[in-house]
Design an enzyme around this catalytic site. Structure first.
Site: not given
Length: 631
Positions: A312, A518
């Site tokens: 990521d 997020e």
């Protein structure tokens, strides 16, 4: 030149001609040669510098033709909101991607770079793209397990829109199983139920194409230049973190991890998914980016996944706390664990230098580097990137096409869940009549495209307002749906006196959450954003009202429920607000069934179907229909 040197010159000339002839044929450039042979041929020609370049993915903002050539960069990405220009056209995107690709191809082996982007609900970074409902709504669209036709269509449309901008790779779908709606990424999850999430992997053949019947399990597949390589994320257990805290620790047994969080990965690999992205989160205290047992041992060796594993965004930095505290360890731990491509995204020289040092000093083996590069090359070969490296200008009209917007509108209709319909089931309020004297539309989300689309739309966190792309708000949709004689009055946050001063037949109140993505979405209270609660109280306390919730998850609604006549969960529907009006006004029925448990209070969380103390406000699978014979 003496006479005795003539034969030597002839032999030398002949040798050069033969060598030149042999050099003209390169196995790795021949599409008729099997991918494994092409990989082997190219690998043996590559230097360590070229191999490490292939393992490096950098952000568009630091990618230049010179950087691509100097460091042999294998991949470029756009982070959330990273675009070549404000409101850039498809042609502008293509021009940028082609420029970087041309530089990559100019290196001595001509290895194409692969450009990736987060297309998590349509091509969401791009102006004028079709924005589909977020996954939290799409999980609702199933009628029974196995019903995912709309998800496949979304995949097909998204692939065309992404290719319209010259991009061949998407960081989607997210197949997290969100077990706690307090998690800020819960709207990226289809369901709390692993069976539903597994079913919705049908988006993968939509994105990549149908895998051939004789394909070997685990081998990636992309069906040509109108399809894109997909990426399932985030491996593994990202939706099960403690208290729903993003990037936190998932506390669960090995069997629990496999039974809840792994099933969709099995299915994705069978469907030929090209790439897997590793999660920021930890499992029982161990960072997934350093988990060799689950990445190499389980994913690669046991499940026989042959595609590439990607980190990521700055994921390897976060192996340590604080991030980047011991970068040499982070590089060693992540690459040794089995991560093949590192999303750097900015400090690429530091990564390249450190990995080079570790290989030269036998800290990381050359065989591990070769495995990583072989996987990256396999994806590039199977998707035809060597044969078709450049953007196809004929596809630019696919971006935001009418056909794709119709698919999105259908998805909106199917994603709505009717939670309440009238004070009594014998007196339903929905569907609404199209012809009325005067109606009120209220609420902060009724005429706000940004709120309607949610996070991961044009920018990473999303934006409020109506200036981010082209679309239809819910207010616009209502005006277009009702009879021309019906007067539609819009007041975002009316007081009780205003509501009472007009003789409204009914009111639509559209409220919900503001945009987030997020960690910024992590919430312990899950409340409707102000002034939503006061709008509900002022309007629904005075006249008949239908509340439409525009949210990324279940929110606190129980305190207002007695005042509300009808309640609809619209989730984050995207650009096609017309789909909401289609169902409210009876052109289509409500069919959606909750793919998430709706809690009474946040104190109950986490609470999922099958728990011992299951006491929801609305249970998993609940959803009324507007056909009263089906109640």
């Amino acid at each position: 030149m003496g006479i005795y040197s003539m034969p030597f010159v002839g032999v030398l000339l002949l040798f050069c001609l033969v060598s030149s002839s042999e050099a003209e044929y390169l196995k790795y450039k021949d599409p008729k040669v099997p991918p494994n042979v092409r990989i082997s041929d190219l690998l043996k020609r590559m230097s360590l510098e070229e191999k490490i370049g292939q393992m490096t993915q950098i952000e568009r903002s630091v990618a230049t033709p010179d950087v691509m050539k100097k460091y042999f960069i294998g991949s470029v990405l756009s982070g959330g909101g990273s675009v070549p220009a404000t409101k850039a056209s498809a042609e502008t995107w293509q021009q940028m991607v082609n420029q970087l690709q041309k530089a990559a191809l100019s290196t001595r082996h001509g290895i194409p770079m692969i450009y990736g982007i987060d297309a998590v609900h349509g091509h969401n970074n791009v102006y004028n793209a079709t924005i589909f409902p977020h996954n939290v709504g799409l999980g609702v669209t199933r009628k029974v397990y196995g019903y995912a036709r709309i998800e496949r269509k979304i995949g097909e449309a998204t692939a065309l829109e992404v290719r319209a901008t010259g991009i061949p790779y998407v960081f989607a779908p997210c197949i997290a199983v969100c077990r706690d709606p307090r998690w800020g990424r819960c709207y990226e999850s289809y369901s709390e139920d692993p069976k539903i999430v597994k079913t919705m992997t049908e988006i993968i053949p939509g994105l990549q194409g149908d895998i051939p019947g004789n394909s070997i399990k685990g081998v990636p597949f992309v069906a040509g230049k109108n399809k894109v390589a997909a990426c399932v994320k985030h491996y593994l257990g990202d939706g099960g973190t403690n208290k729903g805290i993003n990037e936190n620790n998932t506390l669960i047994s090995y069997n629990g991890l496999l039974s809840i969080h792994m099933p969709a990965y099995y299915d994705s690999i069978i469907k030929g998914v090209s790439t897997v992205m590793v999660s920021y989160s930890s499992w029982n205290g161990m960072k997934m980016h350093a988990n060799r047992k689950l990445i190499t041992g389980y994913l690669k060796n046991k499940l026989h996944f042959k595609g590439l594993v990607i980190s990521d965004w700055q994921g390897i930095d976060r192996i340590t706390s604080p991030p980047h505290a011991n970068y040499s360890y982070s590089v060693q731990a992540s690459v040794s664990a089995g991560i093949d491509m590192i999303m750097v995204p900015y400090n690429y020289t530091e990564f390249i230098d450190e990995l080079t040092h570790q290989v030269k000093n036998n800290i990381i083996s050359m065989s591990r580097i070769d495995d990583a590069v072989a996987r990256i090359l396999r994806v590039k070969f199977v998707m035809g990137l060597f044969e078709n490296p450049y953007a196809d200008p004929s596809l630019v009209n696919q971006l935001g096409s009418k056909e794709h917007r119709e698919i999105a509108r259908e998805a909106v209709r199917k994603s709505l869940v009717l939670l309440k319909n009238g004070k009594s089931y014998k007196k339903p309020l929905l569907p609404l009549p199209k012809k009325s004297a005067k109606i009120l539309v209220a609420g902060s989300h009724a005429n706000n495209l940004g709120y309607q689309c949610g996070g991961w739309t044009i920018t990473w966190q999303g934006l409020g307002g109506n200036d981010l792309t082209s679309s239809t708000t819910i207010l616009d949709a209502v005006k277009q749906t009702v009879d021309p004689t019906t007067e539609v009055v819009f007041n975002e946050n009316p007081d009780r006196n205003f509501v009472k001063s007009f003789k409204f037949d009914y009111a639509l109140v559209v409220v919900g959450e503001h945009t987030y993505a997020e960690t910024f979405g992590d919430s312990l209270n899950l409340t409707i954003a102000d002034p939503g609660p006061s709008t509900i109280t002022n309007v629904c306390g005075a006249i008949r009202c239908i509340v439409v919730l525009v949210t990324g998850r279940p929110v606190v609604i129980k305190p207002y429920l007695s005042k509300i006549d009808a309640l609809v969960a619209a989730w984050l529907p995207g650009t096609e607000g017309q789909g909401v009006a289609d169902v409210l006004y009876g052109d289509y029925e409500f069919t959606g069934k909750l793919a998430r448990t709706w809690f009474k209070t946040v104190d109950q969380l986490p609470m999922n179907i099958g728990d011992k103390h299951y006491d929801p406000l609305y249970s998993f699978g609940f959803g009324l229909t507007t056909n009263i014979t089906k109640y």
